[in-house]
Scaffold this motif. Structure first.
Motif, PDB file in Angstrom:
ATOM      1  N   ALA A   1      12.008  -4.605   1.956  1.00 35.67           N
ATOM      2  CA  ALA A   1      11.338  -5.035   3.104  1.00 35.67           C
ATOM      3  C   ALA A   1      10.275  -6.272   2.518  1.00 35.67           C
ATOM      4  O   ALA A   1      10.232  -7.368   3.162  1.00 35.67           O
ATOM      5  CB  ALA A   1      10.631  -4.101   3.905  1.00 35.67           C
ATOM      6  N   VAL A   2       9.717  -5.926   1.542  1.00 38.70           N
ATOM      7  CA  VAL A   2       8.631  -6.648   0.903  1.00 38.70           C
ATOM      8  C   VAL A   2       9.549  -7.917   0.301  1.00 38.70           C
ATOM      9  O   VAL A   2       9.098  -9.149   0.499  1.00 38.70           O
ATOM     10  CB  VAL A   2       7.820  -6.114  -0.367  1.00 38.70           C
TER      11      VAL A   2
ATOM     12  N   MET B   1      12.160   9.283  -0.754  1.00 41.44           N
ATOM     13  CA  MET B   1      12.191   8.173  -1.668  1.00 41.44           C
ATOM     14  C   MET B   1      13.344   7.045  -1.159  1.00 41.44           C
ATOM     15  O   MET B   1      12.743   5.883  -1.557  1.00 41.44           O
ATOM     16  CB  MET B   1      12.766   8.950  -2.997  1.00 41.44           C
ATOM     17  N   ALA B   2      14.119   7.400  -0.357  1.00 41.52           N
ATOM     18  CA  ALA B   2      15.036   6.347   0.278  1.00 41.52           C
ATOM     19  C   ALA B   2      14.252   5.404   1.149  1.00 41.52           C
ATOM     20  O   ALA B   2      14.476   4.202   1.191  1.00 41.52           O
ATOM     21  CB  ALA B   2      16.138   6.987   0.979  1.00 41.52           C
ATOM     22  N   GLY B   3      13.229   6.180   2.074  1.00 43.48           N
ATOM     23  CA  GLY B   3      12.252   5.244   2.878  1.00 43.48           C
ATOM     24  C   GLY B   3      11.523   4.317   1.799  1.00 43.48           C
ATOM     25  O   GLY B   3      11.258   3.101   2.283  1.00 43.48           O
ATOM     26  N   ILE B   4      10.940   4.856   0.902  1.00 48.10           N
ATOM     27  CA  ILE B   4      10.177   3.883  -0.025  1.00 48.10           C
ATOM     28  C   ILE B   4      10.973   2.747  -0.621  1.00 48.10           C
ATOM     29  O   ILE B   4      10.601   1.684  -0.626  1.00 48.10           O
ATOM     30  CB  ILE B   4       9.527   4.841  -1.135  1.00 48.10           C
TER      31      ILE B   4
ATOM     32  N   GLN C   1       1.047  -1.249   0.117  1.00 49.44           N
ATOM     33  CA  GLN C   1      -0.037  -0.016   0.026  1.00 49.44           C
ATOM     34  C   GLN C   1       0.873   1.358   0.054  1.00 49.44           C
ATOM     35  O   GLN C   1       0.404   2.124  -0.659  1.00 49.44           O
ATOM     36  CB  GLN C   1      -0.925   0.273   1.043  1.00 49.44           C
ATOM     37  N   LEU C   2       1.742   1.156   0.849  1.00 49.74           N
ATOM     38  CA  LEU C   2       2.869   2.259   0.867  1.00 49.74           C
ATOM     39  C   LEU C   2       3.466   2.812  -0.468  1.00 49.74           C
ATOM     40  O   LEU C   2       3.405   3.998  -1.185  1.00 49.74           O
ATOM     41  CB  LEU C   2       3.942   2.059   1.619  1.00 49.74           C
ATOM     42  N   LEU C   3       3.872   1.418  -1.195  1.00 50.72           N
ATOM     43  CA  LEU C   3       4.221   1.785  -2.611  1.00 50.72           C
ATOM     44  C   LEU C   3       3.412   2.157  -3.726  1.00 50.72           C
ATOM     45  O   LEU C   3       3.784   3.052  -4.398  1.00 50.72           O
ATOM     46  CB  LEU C   3       5.118   0.400  -3.135  1.00 50.72           C
ATOM     47  N   LEU C   4       2.480   1.473  -3.762  1.00 56.50           N
ATOM     48  CA  LEU C   4       1.340   1.799  -4.758  1.00 56.50           C
ATOM     49  C   LEU C   4       0.571   3.034  -4.298  1.00 56.50           C
ATOM     50  O   LEU C   4       0.433   3.859  -5.385  1.00 56.50           O
ATOM     51  CB  LEU C   4       0.353   0.508  -4.642  1.00 56.50           C
ATOM     52  N   ALA C   5       0.415   3.402  -3.107  1.00 59.15           N
ATOM     53  CA  ALA C   5      -0.280   4.901  -2.756  1.00 59.15           C
ATOM     54  C   ALA C   5       0.868   5.893  -3.231  1.00 59.15           C
ATOM     55  O   ALA C   5       0.502   6.953  -3.883  1.00 59.15           O
ATOM     56  CB  ALA C   5      -0.448   4.751  -1.457  1.00 59.15           C
TER      57      ALA C   5
END
Length: 110
Positions: free
Chosen positions: A99-100, A90-93, A69-73
């Motif tokens: 993580a996935v 962007m580094a956090g993303i 959800q984080l990435l797609l949102a």
């Protein structure tokens, strides 16, 4: 995790993205109808998560769902709403992608 798990996960992600996009779009147009529709979609998405939790466990299903959800949102926010995260964000993303990948790796024998 089976192919059915991934297709059900994809469906849940579509539902959650539709809900969050509706809420984002409703910011400029006050009204309860869009908020009620978003709430209904979030409820449906959480009900879909029950099957995923049964198959893979709560920790894995919720972790994968949250990061996806984080990435797609972020992709929707970037493409549709014109939002631009900072380099640190962007580094956090990117860490979310890692993580996935680590979560969906098959279990090894201890």
């Amino acid at each position: 995790m089976s192919a059915g798990f991934y297709s059900w996960l994809g469906g849940a992600m579509v539902v959650f993205l539709a809900a969050s996009s509706l809420l984002r779009a409703s910011l400029g147009k006050p009204g309860w109808l869009m908020i009620a529709c978003a709430l209904a979609l979030y409820t449906l998405g959480n009900l879909m998560m029950l099957r995923l939790m049964r198959e893979s466990g709560m920790a894995v299903a919720i972790s994968i769902s949250a990061v996806l959800q984080l990435l797609l949102a972020n992709a929707v926010a970037f493409a549709w709403f014109g939002e631009r995260p900072s380099p640190t964000q962007m580094a956090g993303i990117a860490l979310g992608v890692v993580a996935v990948a680590l979560i969906v790796l098959p279990k090894g024998n201890p």
